[in-house]
Scaffold this motif. Structure first.
Motif, mmCIF file in Angstrom:
data_model
loop_
_atom_site.group_PDB
_atom_site.id
_atom_site.type_symbol
_atom_site.label_atom_id
_atom_site.label_comp_id
_atom_site.label_asym_id
_atom_site.label_seq_id
_atom_site.Cartn_x
_atom_site.Cartn_y
_atom_site.Cartn_z
ATOM 1 N N SER A 1 -11.065 -9.692 -2.589
ATOM 2 C CA SER A 1 -9.730 -9.108 -2.573
ATOM 3 C C SER A 1 -8.725 -10.163 -3.022
ATOM 4 O O SER A 1 -8.794 -11.315 -2.594
ATOM 5 N N LEU A 2 -7.795 -9.778 -3.885
ATOM 6 C CA LEU A 2 -6.788 -10.690 -4.435
ATOM 7 C C LEU A 2 -5.534 -10.653 -3.567
ATOM 8 O O LEU A 2 -5.045 -9.585 -3.201
ATOM 9 N N HIS A 3 -5.016 -11.832 -3.251
ATOM 10 C CA HIS A 3 -3.802 -11.959 -2.432
ATOM 11 C C HIS A 3 -2.777 -12.770 -3.219
ATOM 12 O O HIS A 3 -3.086 -13.861 -3.704
ATOM 13 N N ILE A 4 -1.566 -12.228 -3.330
ATOM 14 C CA ILE A 4 -0.512 -12.877 -4.102
ATOM 15 C C ILE A 4 0.712 -13.060 -3.221
ATOM 16 O O ILE A 4 1.187 -12.119 -2.593
ATOM 17 N N GLU A 5 1.218 -14.291 -3.196
ATOM 18 C CA GLU A 5 2.452 -14.593 -2.481
ATOM 19 C C GLU A 5 3.512 -14.913 -3.537
ATOM 20 O O GLU A 5 3.356 -15.826 -4.344
ATOM 21 N N CYS A 6 4.590 -14.133 -3.526
ATOM 22 C CA CYS A 6 5.652 -14.308 -4.511
ATOM 23 C C CYS A 6 6.651 -15.364 -4.056
ATOM 24 O O CYS A 6 6.815 -15.611 -2.862
ATOM 25 N N ASP A 7 7.330 -15.985 -5.031
ATOM 26 C CA ASP A 7 8.229 -17.097 -4.739
ATOM 27 C C ASP A 7 9.559 -16.639 -4.132
ATOM 28 O O ASP A 7 10.073 -17.271 -3.227
ATOM 29 N N ARG A 8 10.108 -15.568 -4.618
ATOM 30 C CA ARG A 8 11.421 -15.090 -4.135
ATOM 31 C C ARG A 8 11.271 -14.364 -2.798
ATOM 32 O O ARG A 8 10.318 -13.641 -2.583
ATOM 33 N N TRP A 9 12.234 -14.533 -1.913
ATOM 34 C CA TRP A 9 12.154 -13.924 -0.595
ATOM 35 C C TRP A 9 12.194 -12.406 -0.668
ATOM 36 O O TRP A 9 11.623 -11.710 0.161
ATOM 37 N N TRP A 10 12.827 -11.855 -1.664
ATOM 38 C CA TRP A 10 12.955 -10.409 -1.769
ATOM 39 C C TRP A 10 11.803 -9.766 -2.543
ATOM 40 O O TRP A 10 11.679 -8.549 -2.582
ATOM 41 N N ASP A 11 10.966 -10.591 -3.154
ATOM 42 C CA ASP A 11 9.846 -10.075 -3.930
ATOM 43 C C ASP A 11 8.685 -9.749 -2.982
ATOM 44 O O ASP A 11 8.377 -10.507 -2.067
ATOM 45 N N VAL A 12 8.047 -8.632 -3.179
ATOM 46 C CA VAL A 12 7.013 -8.154 -2.271
ATOM 47 C C VAL A 12 5.679 -8.856 -2.537
ATOM 48 O O VAL A 12 5.158 -8.820 -3.650
ATOM 49 N N ASP A 13 5.127 -9.511 -1.493
ATOM 50 C CA ASP A 13 3.794 -10.096 -1.591
ATOM 51 C C ASP A 13 2.773 -8.960 -1.587
ATOM 52 O O ASP A 13 3.060 -7.863 -1.119
ATOM 53 N N SER A 14 1.586 -9.240 -2.116
ATOM 54 C CA SER A 14 0.602 -8.156 -2.158
ATOM 55 C C SER A 14 -0.784 -8.639 -1.758
ATOM 56 O O SER A 14 -1.161 -9.779 -2.007
ATOM 57 N N ASP A 15 -1.517 -7.745 -1.101
ATOM 58 C CA ASP A 15 -2.918 -7.932 -0.764
ATOM 59 C C ASP A 15 -3.666 -6.797 -1.437
ATOM 60 O O ASP A 15 -3.485 -5.635 -1.094
ATOM 61 N N GLY A 16 -4.503 -7.142 -2.402
ATOM 62 C CA GLY A 16 -5.224 -6.120 -3.159
ATOM 63 C C GLY A 16 -6.315 -5.467 -2.343
ATOM 64 O O GLY A 16 -6.715 -5.951 -1.282
#
Length: 119
Positions: free
Chosen positions: A69-84
């Motif tokens: 499963s791919l997990h992405i943490e975005c840099d901006r506080w308002w950008d939504v992180d995602s767990d695939g």
């Protein structure tokens, strides 16, 4: 208190005997039960970040199925992180995982979960 000359060598010898490592004594030489070594497991993943897009290729060279499963943490506080969602990488199979942020990506990782034993 002063030890007499006859007790000093006996005391030193007793201290040396008592300070031997537990493993060196004969009663400690019991063979440990050997457990079967675990089977090799886990897909190898290559992750590529291009701007705000993330692509991961995971190849599983082993017999056991690896659910990745791919997990992405975005840099901006308002950008939504995602767990695939989990994708099954079967034996000798390569899977492609993708995701993105709206702007910059802070960190990316792939999680692994086994799926039972090989038949």
């Amino acid at each position: 208190m002063r030890l007499s000359r006859s007790l000093a060598p006996l005391t030193v010898a007793l201290c040396l005997v008592l300070s031997l490592a537990y493993d060196a004594t004969p009663h400690a030489r019991v063979q440990a039960h050997r457990t079967a070594s675990p089977e090799p497991f886990g897909a190898t993943c290559l992750i590529r970040v291009t701007g705000s897009h993330v692509t991961a290729y995971c190849h599983n060279p082993y017999v056991l199925v690896d659910r990745v499963s791919l997990h992405i943490e975005c840099d901006r506080w308002w950008d939504v992180d995602s767990d695939g969602t989990e994708v099954a990488a079967g034996p000798a199979q390569t899977v492609r995982l993708t995701g993105r942020c709206w702007q910059e990506v802070r960190s990316v990782w792939v999680s692994h979960r086994g799926e039972g034993k090989a038949g």
